[in-house]
Scaffold this active site. Sequence first.
Site, PDB file in Angstrom:
ATOM      1  N   TRP A 175       9.399 108.588 -39.674  1.00 44.18           N
ATOM      2  CA  TRP A 175       8.133 107.860 -39.741  1.00 44.18           C
ATOM      3  C   TRP A 175       7.136 108.445 -40.731  1.00 44.18           C
ATOM      4  CZ3 TRP A 175       5.039 111.898 -38.789  1.00 44.18           C
ATOM      5  CH2 TRP A 175       5.515 112.916 -37.963  1.00 44.18           C
ATOM      6  N   GLU A 202      10.762 104.419 -34.788  1.00 50.53           N
ATOM      7  CA  GLU A 202      10.017 103.786 -33.690  1.00 50.53           C
ATOM      8  C   GLU A 202       8.508 103.845 -33.934  1.00 50.53           C
ATOM      9  OE1 GLU A 202      12.472 105.981 -33.564  1.00 50.53           O
ATOM     10  OE2 GLU A 202      13.280 106.227 -31.558  1.00 50.53           O
ATOM     11  N   GLU A 273      19.163 114.337 -44.985  1.00 51.62           N
ATOM     12  CA  GLU A 273      17.960 115.000 -45.502  1.00 51.62           C
ATOM     13  C   GLU A 273      17.146 115.414 -44.288  1.00 51.62           C
ATOM     14  OE1 GLU A 273      17.708 115.678 -48.554  1.00 51.62           O
ATOM     15  OE2 GLU A 273      19.063 114.280 -49.530  1.00 51.62           O
ATOM     16  N   CYS A 308       8.517 117.124 -44.873  1.00 54.85           N
ATOM     17  CA  CYS A 308       9.627 118.077 -44.808  1.00 54.85           C
ATOM     18  C   CYS A 308       9.479 119.163 -45.855  1.00 54.85           C
ATOM     19  CB  CYS A 308      10.939 117.326 -45.005  1.00 54.85           C
ATOM     20  SG  CYS A 308      10.896 116.287 -46.471  1.00 54.85           S
ATOM     21  N   GLU A 408       9.724 124.263 -37.506  1.00 49.70           N
ATOM     22  CA  GLU A 408       9.029 123.253 -38.298  1.00 49.70           C
ATOM     23  C   GLU A 408       7.990 122.606 -37.384  1.00 49.70           C
ATOM     24  OE1 GLU A 408      11.141 119.591 -39.176  1.00 49.70           O
ATOM     25  OE2 GLU A 408      10.365 119.652 -41.221  1.00 49.70           O
ATOM     26  N   LYS A 478      21.514 124.740 -46.059  1.00 54.64           N
ATOM     27  CA  LYS A 478      21.483 125.226 -44.674  1.00 54.64           C
ATOM     28  C   LYS A 478      21.126 124.065 -43.725  1.00 54.64           C
ATOM     29  CE  LYS A 478      18.910 129.118 -45.451  1.00 54.64           C
ATOM     30  NZ  LYS A 478      18.417 130.491 -45.382  1.00 54.64           N
ATOM     31  N   GLY A 481      20.014 120.200 -44.626  1.00 51.52           N
ATOM     32  CA  GLY A 481      20.801 119.010 -44.890  1.00 51.52           C
ATOM     33  C   GLY A 481      21.879 119.167 -45.921  1.00 51.52           C
TER      34      GLY A 481
HETATM   35  P1  NAD Z   1      13.887 112.349 -35.853  1.00 56.13           P
HETATM   36  O1  NAD Z   1      15.102 113.102 -36.239  1.00 56.13           O
HETATM   37  O2  NAD Z   1      13.375 112.496 -34.484  1.00 56.13           O
HETATM   38  O3  NAD Z   1      14.129 110.781 -36.062  1.00 56.13           O
HETATM   39  C1  NAD Z   1      14.537 110.267 -37.304  1.00 56.13           C
HETATM   40  C2  NAD Z   1      15.227 108.934 -37.084  1.00 56.13           C
HETATM   41  O4  NAD Z   1      16.433 109.159 -36.361  1.00 56.13           O
HETATM   42  C3  NAD Z   1      14.416 107.928 -36.268  1.00 56.13           C
HETATM   43  O5  NAD Z   1      14.561 106.643 -36.814  1.00 56.13           O
HETATM   44  C4  NAD Z   1      15.077 108.011 -34.889  1.00 56.13           C
HETATM   45  O6  NAD Z   1      14.959 106.812 -34.150  1.00 56.13           O
HETATM   46  C5  NAD Z   1      16.517 108.258 -35.269  1.00 56.13           C
HETATM   47  N1  NAD Z   1      17.329 108.878 -34.224  1.00 56.13           N
HETATM   48  C6  NAD Z   1      16.923 109.712 -33.222  1.00 56.13           C
HETATM   49  N2  NAD Z   1      17.961 110.040 -32.442  1.00 56.13           N
HETATM   50  C7  NAD Z   1      19.053 109.429 -32.942  1.00 56.13           C
HETATM   51  C8  NAD Z   1      20.421 109.372 -32.566  1.00 56.13           C
HETATM   52  N3  NAD Z   1      20.883 110.058 -31.525  1.00 56.13           N
HETATM   53  N4  NAD Z   1      21.258 108.629 -33.315  1.00 56.13           N
HETATM   54  C9  NAD Z   1      20.833 107.946 -34.394  1.00 56.13           C
HETATM   55  N5  NAD Z   1      19.519 107.944 -34.791  1.00 56.13           N
HETATM   56  C10 NAD Z   1      18.655 108.687 -34.082  1.00 56.13           C
HETATM   57  O7  NAD Z   1      12.780 112.725 -36.950  1.00 56.13           O
HETATM   58  P2  NAD Z   1      11.286 112.213 -37.048  1.00 56.13           P
HETATM   59  O8  NAD Z   1      10.482 112.869 -35.995  1.00 56.13           O
HETATM   60  O9  NAD Z   1      11.258 110.717 -37.165  1.00 56.13           O
HETATM   61  O10 NAD Z   1      10.880 112.777 -38.492  1.00 56.13           O
HETATM   62  C11 NAD Z   1      10.504 114.085 -38.731  1.00 56.13           C
HETATM   63  C12 NAD Z   1      11.663 114.884 -39.274  1.00 56.13           C
HETATM   64  O11 NAD Z   1      12.174 114.289 -40.467  1.00 56.13           O
HETATM   65  C13 NAD Z   1      11.252 116.285 -39.673  1.00 56.13           C
HETATM   66  O12 NAD Z   1      12.212 117.207 -39.235  1.00 56.13           O
HETATM   67  C14 NAD Z   1      11.220 116.221 -41.190  1.00 56.13           C
HETATM   68  O13 NAD Z   1      11.391 117.455 -41.840  1.00 56.13           O
HETATM   69  C15 NAD Z   1      12.347 115.288 -41.470  1.00 56.13           C
HETATM   70  N6  NAD Z   1      12.226 114.718 -42.810  1.00 56.13           N
HETATM   71  C16 NAD Z   1      13.078 115.170 -43.777  1.00 56.13           C
HETATM   72  C17 NAD Z   1      12.968 114.693 -45.078  1.00 56.13           C
HETATM   73  C18 NAD Z   1      13.896 115.168 -46.167  1.00 56.13           C
HETATM   74  O14 NAD Z   1      13.993 114.491 -47.187  1.00 56.13           O
HETATM   75  N7  NAD Z   1      14.559 116.294 -46.012  1.00 56.13           N
HETATM   76  C19 NAD Z   1      11.980 113.751 -45.384  1.00 56.13           C
HETATM   77  C20 NAD Z   1      11.137 113.309 -44.374  1.00 56.13           C
HETATM   78  C21 NAD Z   1      11.267 113.796 -43.078  1.00 56.13           C
END
Ligand code: NAD
Length: 508
Positions: A175, A202, A273, A308, A408, A478, A481
């Site tokens: 999100w 969500e 990622e 991130c 984080e 690591k 991703g």
């Molecule tokens: P999250 O992992 O809780 O959720 C991400 C997505 O995964 C959501 O759409 C969620 O509904 C879905 N999801 C959750 N459980 C799942 C399952 N069991 N199976 C399939 N899908 C599932 O992350 P978040 O809170 O939405 O976002 C924050 C995280 O995203 C932080 O850790 C941040 O570092 C990371 N992020 C990484 C990057 C990058 O490029 N490396 C960029 C942006 C955000």
Amino acid sequence: MIASPIPKPVSDELQTRITSQAEAARRLSNKVVYGGRLRDARAREQIDVENPATEETIGTIAACGREDVEAAASSAQEGFLTWSRLPVRERGRFMLRAADHLEGHIEEIARLAAFETGNALATQCRGEARTMVDILRYYGGLVAEILGTSQVTEADRMMFTRREPLGIVGAIIPWNAPLMQTTNKVAPALAAGNSILLKSAELAPLAVTRIFELLQDVLPPGVANLVTGTGEEAGRLICEHPLVRKITFTGSSAVGSRILHYAADKIVPVTAELGGKNPCIVMADANIDKAARGILQGLRLQRQGQSCSAGTRIYIHDSLFDAVIGRVLELIPDFRIGDPLDEETQVGSIISRKQFERVNSYIEMARETPGARILCGGTRPEGLDRGYFFTTTLIEGVPANSPVCRDEIFGPVATVARWTDFDAVIAEANDSQYGLAATIFTENLPAAFDFIARIEAGFIQVNQFAVAEANIEYGGTKMSGMGRELSLASMIQHFTWSKTVIVNTSKN
Ligand code: NAD
């Protein structure tokens, strides 16, 4: 010292903006996109969507289950058959038209994103919407660059490789920057000839629904498909679907690991990622003002630190510590906190109560840590009693093994520490489960290159702390991703597969 809030009455103009976003949110509630159009989801169960700046419910989304995912996957399979057979340059033209179409709606998309994410329109959402268009256009222009290799090994034998699209790409996004995340997934998948089935987050689903609705005006039916809902249900069903031949995921490392398990059962490739806890090292020879501004850039206050790649472990050489921190503390009040739709706001609100409480829990942990000192922030801004607003927080004196230093936090919170031994500070910077971004501030070229060689991070910067963009390859190592995004090479590597062909050219 705290960043200054805007405790002011809501102006007529701001009220008009809020009202029109509320109407858009209602219209897009419970909608999904497949079969070439926006439609009511089949799922009856719903999830509330909140405006985090006001804590008001602004809409609902469908908690899609098997019925919607099946229908969307059938649509995506039909879309794939049409799309993958198009001449590549025609595919490219479609994508460029899609970019133009979205560009005509940047303001609308950006406002809706600000309304549901709490990210400020002026400093984050508008720029992010432009980046979204830029990424689509960038990949639209690359369609004819999906090249294989060729090799003449012997006079009567020729070998070459062809890159083929994979099929339906299942995409799952977070999100924190939903506009950019959408095209990070859609653009390379489509450019390579795949169709896409994406699940929005969500907490930030509505602007993404609007983007998919707009894409239907330009793309053939079934090429770009969207469902909403929980990760455990809709997300899992996408990953497990037999027609989904590739998963591209951005989110937390914990969920990334789940995704890899789903993919392992089907043996499909994954781009993941994930999270970061990124170090920022200031050398003794650094330019003080540049370093201070860079540290602030790295805090990603335009997203309340919910990035991130945010630089949240700051190591400043002892000789410069007071000067650099003094300058950072001078600059922080310039960032105005307030309603995300207000043009004067530079810092909006944290995404949700849960995330707000998580941030607070780390502040409490720091307060209870002997020797730790909160240099600024650590509270809700004065005058903003509603909404998940939080002041920019710097904490000194937290031991390296504390969760405050290791986890984080995903909020406007960073630890700062003094150092004197370069080898020791590099070791501490690398002592993390993550390896996403890292920055050094120095005027010394050999020191910068030493850092580049030794730091365990996929996205390294010198004397700046900018965000990724089209044509700048991005990704971590690591627990941050696997795979890369935003480049031609990453598109070819992660969104196509390779056929090796050997032709025997001999006459007998
Ligand atoms: P999250 O992992 O809780 O959720 C991400 C997505 O995964 C959501 O759409 C969620 O509904 C879905 N999801 C959750 N459980 C799942 C399952 N069991 N199976 C399939 N899908 C599932 O992350 P978040 O809170 O939405 O976002 C924050 C995280 O995203 C932080 O850790 C941040 O570092 C990371 N992020 C990484 C990057 C990058 O490029 N490396 C960029 C942006 C955000």
